[in-house]
Scaffold this motif. Structure first.
Motif, mmCIF file in Angstrom:
data_model
loop_
_atom_site.group_PDB
_atom_site.id
_atom_site.type_symbol
_atom_site.label_atom_id
_atom_site.label_comp_id
_atom_site.label_asym_id
_atom_site.label_seq_id
_atom_site.Cartn_x
_atom_site.Cartn_y
_atom_site.Cartn_z
ATOM 1 N N GLY A 277 27.424 36.470 -8.995
ATOM 2 C CA GLY A 277 26.138 35.873 -8.647
ATOM 3 C C GLY A 277 25.681 36.264 -7.254
ATOM 4 O O GLY A 277 24.495 36.533 -7.030
ATOM 5 N N ALA A 278 26.625 36.291 -6.307
ATOM 6 C CA ALA A 278 26.285 36.664 -4.934
ATOM 7 C C ALA A 278 25.861 38.123 -4.847
ATOM 8 O O ALA A 278 24.927 38.472 -4.109
ATOM 9 N N ILE A 279 26.545 38.986 -5.593
ATOM 10 C CA ILE A 279 26.205 40.417 -5.571
ATOM 11 C C ILE A 279 24.806 40.644 -6.143
ATOM 12 O O ILE A 279 24.007 41.405 -5.594
ATOM 13 N N MET A 280 24.492 39.969 -7.250
ATOM 14 C CA MET A 280 23.157 40.123 -7.838
ATOM 15 C C MET A 280 22.096 39.446 -6.969
ATOM 16 O O MET A 280 20.976 39.941 -6.833
ATOM 17 N N GLY A 281 22.465 38.320 -6.355
ATOM 18 C CA GLY A 281 21.504 37.565 -5.558
ATOM 19 C C GLY A 281 21.173 38.192 -4.222
ATOM 20 O O GLY A 281 20.048 38.058 -3.726
ATOM 21 N N PHE B 18 37.992 43.010 11.111
ATOM 22 C CA PHE B 18 38.915 43.761 11.963
ATOM 23 C C PHE B 18 38.590 45.250 12.035
ATOM 24 O O PHE B 18 39.013 45.944 12.958
ATOM 25 N N ASN B 19 37.812 45.735 11.067
ATOM 26 C CA ASN B 19 37.385 47.126 11.112
ATOM 27 C C ASN B 19 35.931 47.264 11.568
ATOM 28 O O ASN B 19 35.377 48.356 11.529
ATOM 29 N N ALA B 20 35.373 46.138 12.012
ATOM 30 C CA ALA B 20 34.000 46.114 12.529
ATOM 31 C C ALA B 20 33.026 46.818 11.577
ATOM 32 O O ALA B 20 32.199 47.635 11.995
ATOM 33 N N VAL B 21 33.146 46.509 10.287
ATOM 34 C CA VAL B 21 32.264 47.115 9.291
ATOM 35 C C VAL B 21 30.842 46.581 9.497
ATOM 36 O O VAL B 21 30.625 45.369 9.516
ATOM 37 N N PRO B 22 29.859 47.451 9.660
ATOM 38 C CA PRO B 22 28.474 46.977 9.840
ATOM 39 C C PRO B 22 27.966 46.255 8.588
ATOM 40 O O PRO B 22 28.154 46.737 7.471
ATOM 41 N N ILE B 23 27.364 45.109 8.790
ATOM 42 C CA ILE B 23 26.775 44.351 7.684
ATOM 43 C C ILE B 23 25.263 44.350 7.887
ATOM 44 O O ILE B 23 24.731 43.574 8.686
ATOM 45 N N PRO B 24 24.542 45.235 7.207
ATOM 46 C CA PRO B 24 23.090 45.361 7.422
ATOM 47 C C PRO B 24 22.310 44.223 6.783
ATOM 48 O O PRO B 24 21.616 44.396 5.780
ATOM 49 N N ASP B 25 22.411 43.020 7.384
ATOM 50 C CA ASP B 25 21.796 41.841 6.766
ATOM 51 C C ASP B 25 20.275 41.842 6.879
ATOM 52 O O ASP B 25 19.583 41.221 6.071
ATOM 53 N N TRP C 141 31.273 37.971 -0.463
ATOM 54 C CA TRP C 141 30.925 39.033 -1.403
ATOM 55 C C TRP C 141 29.480 39.485 -1.257
ATOM 56 O O TRP C 141 29.168 40.664 -1.496
ATOM 57 N N ALA C 142 28.588 38.599 -0.833
ATOM 58 C CA ALA C 142 27.214 39.022 -0.555
ATOM 59 C C ALA C 142 27.206 40.011 0.609
ATOM 60 O O ALA C 142 26.542 41.058 0.556
ATOM 61 N N ALA C 143 27.977 39.682 1.661
ATOM 62 C CA ALA C 143 28.058 40.572 2.823
ATOM 63 C C ALA C 143 28.762 41.878 2.465
ATOM 64 O O ALA C 143 28.338 42.962 2.883
ATOM 65 N N ALA C 144 29.832 41.784 1.686
ATOM 66 C CA ALA C 144 30.596 42.980 1.310
ATOM 67 C C ALA C 144 29.747 43.942 0.482
ATOM 68 O O ALA C 144 29.862 45.167 0.624
ATOM 69 N N ALA C 145 28.887 43.399 -0.381
ATOM 70 C CA ALA C 145 28.072 44.246 -1.255
ATOM 71 C C ALA C 145 27.132 45.145 -0.458
ATOM 72 O O ALA C 145 27.027 46.347 -0.716
#
Length: 485
Positions: free
Chosen positions: A69-73, A207-214, A284-288
């Motif tokens: 749901g989070a991935i689709m949303g 910990f890997n400072a992955v950019p989250i393009p929110d 999971w929303a952020a990871a997507a």
């Protein structure tokens, strides 16, 4: 990353601050004996450790919902983050806590019994039918999904029908056996695995400072590839259900209300499990968007893979967490749906038994209720999956309307601060009515297909009518005499 950390902190603080307020409003009583003690039967009323009840409740309500749901949303844009946080704290967790605690106070009654006791026999009848239909759909959906996936991972002769039969046999066992045997031993393991997978993904991003393009700095406008055809309200709020508020949860809370050993643990189990689910959805929303590189790229990825969120989950886990992550991903997309379906069947058995007044201590009586459920669900496997799923999404959210209004009536009757459930009840009424009026023919559900503005107007009218009826009923209450719980 900053926005993600703030949202995560808000969910955690919400548990301690607003969760504490909700608990005080309900007035939990640690000295009051729970149904697990007063009605113990060794089958459904079984006292269990709080940590185990929490993990079972979490897996009951979570499954793949807060992931898929989070991935689709999140394709709707940063507004999804706000819905997950605010929906969880002020609506979903309150909904789950109140339905669980009211059930506990009423001797572990099932959801239709709770609604009937507060809203009347006619509403109870409608609610009973509505709830049973929803749970039957849940069982059917969560047989087919893992069965099809298992068929792709095993030799050709082990087809989807074979796995569907195996899953049904497991469901029957989980429904008939005492709750502390199969469910009580398996669920804590799978619940921990689901949490561990989410924490692992979050740890990798941090910990890997992955950019989250929110994209918060660009505004909350709709990023969905369908554009104006898929407005944030009501479409996004229906897409993200289990990560914010889900009516299905209220069918599960009474099951754990029968196993809680002290009222003081209600916030940890019911409010806490929903906050945990909100955190999983947030991760999971952020990871997507972090994994794919943004909203547009996520939309492209989903289009290339047939909108199958399971493919993205597997790729994220394998890429970021390695082989162990791949195992967790497979466990999540197979075990999580199964552990949603089996408790749905058990809840349905309890609801039917409660409605006809059939005690469930004897095995033969449990079997008499369970077998017709199995037959109906097996028949539904022949129905188009997309049709089942479309109607499940809307029915699921509509169920929360009944629950929240019933909780509001309960709180008002006992002179408690009913606004904490009435405000989300008003919002969900407007949301669900707007959705069914707007949904284009053939999309999600066979909606009416009205223009958005007209649909929202009808949603507001429905909300106003329900609110008027609530206050009209409230005026009939004696101002001086409150019943004793």
């Amino acid at each position: 990353m900053t926005s993600f950390i703030i949202a995560l902190a808000a969910l955690i603080l919400g548990y301690f601050i607003y969760g504490g307020i909700v608990e005080r409003v309900f007035r939990t009583d640690s000295s009051r004996p729970t149904p697990a003690k007063t009605m113990a039967d060794g089958i459904d009323y079984v006292e269990m450790p709080t940590w185990k009840v929490y993990l079972i409740q979490f897996l009951n309500i979570a499954g793949v919902g807060p992931i898929f749901g989070a991935i689709m949303g999140i394709m709707y844009g940063p507004a999804a983050f706000l819905w997950i946080v605010l929906g969880t704290i002020f609506a979903g967790a309150v909904h789950d806590f109140m339905s669980g605690m009211i059930s506990l106070r009423l001797g572990g009654k099932s959801l239709p019994e709770i609604v009937g006791s507060e809203l009347g026999k006619k509403v109870k009848m409608v609610m009973s039918v509505f709830t049973c239909i929803l749970l039957v759909m849940v069982i059917a959906v969560f047989v087919r999904t893992p069965a099809n996936l298992l068929a792709t991972l095993t030799p050709e002769h082990l087809n989807a029908t074979f796995w569907a039969i195996c899953i049904f046999l497991y469901y029957i066992l989980a429904t008939l056996l005492p709750v502390d045997k199969l469910i009580g031993n398996l669920y804590p393991v799978f619940g921990f695995a689901l949490l561990f997978m989410a924490v692992g993904i979050m740890g990798y991003m941090i910990f890997n400072a992955v950019p989250i393009p929110d994209g918060f700095s660009d505004g909350l406008f709709n990023r969905h590839p369908a554009g104006e055809a898929a407005p944030i309200f009501p479409m996004m709020c229906i897409s993200i259900a289990c990560g914010a508020i889900s009516g299905f949860h209220a069918t599960q809370s009474p099951m754990m209300a029968r196993c809680l050993n002290n009222e003081k643990h209600g916030r940890k189990v019911f409010y806490g499990a929903m906050v945990s689910e909100g955190i999983v959805a947030l991760i999971w929303a952020a990871a997507a968007i972090a994994f794919t590189g943004g909203y547009d790229k996520l939309a492209g990825y989903m289009a290339e893979n047939g909108s199958d969120a399971g493919i993205l989950v597997h790729e994220v886990c394998v890429t970021w967490l390695g082989t162990f992550g791949g195992v967790l991903a497979i466990l999540g997309v197979i075990a999580a749906p199964i552990t949603t379906g089996d408790t749905a069947m058990r809840s349905l058995r309890l609801i039917i038994a409660d409605s006809i007044g059939l005690e469930q201590k004897k095995f033969i009586k449990r079997l008499l209720v369970t077998l017709p459920i199995v037959a109906i669900c097996f028949f539904l496997l022949n129905i188009n999956f997309d049709v089942l799923w479309r109607y499940f999404a809307w029915c699921n959210q509509t169920l929360s309307i009944f629950t929240l209004w019933a909780c509001s009536v309960y709180l008002a009757r006992y002179r408690k601060a009913y606004l904490i459930t009435m405000i989300p009840a008003m919002f969900m009424t407007a949301l669900c009515v707007s959705f069914i009026c707007y949904a284009p023919l053939g999309a999600y559900v066979e909606g009416v297909g009205l223009p958005l503005m007209a649909s929202e107007a009808l949603g507001l009218i429905a909300m106003a009518i329900c609110t008027f009826l609530f206050f009209k009923w409230q005026r009939t209450l004696s101002p001086d005499l409150a019943p004793t719980e």
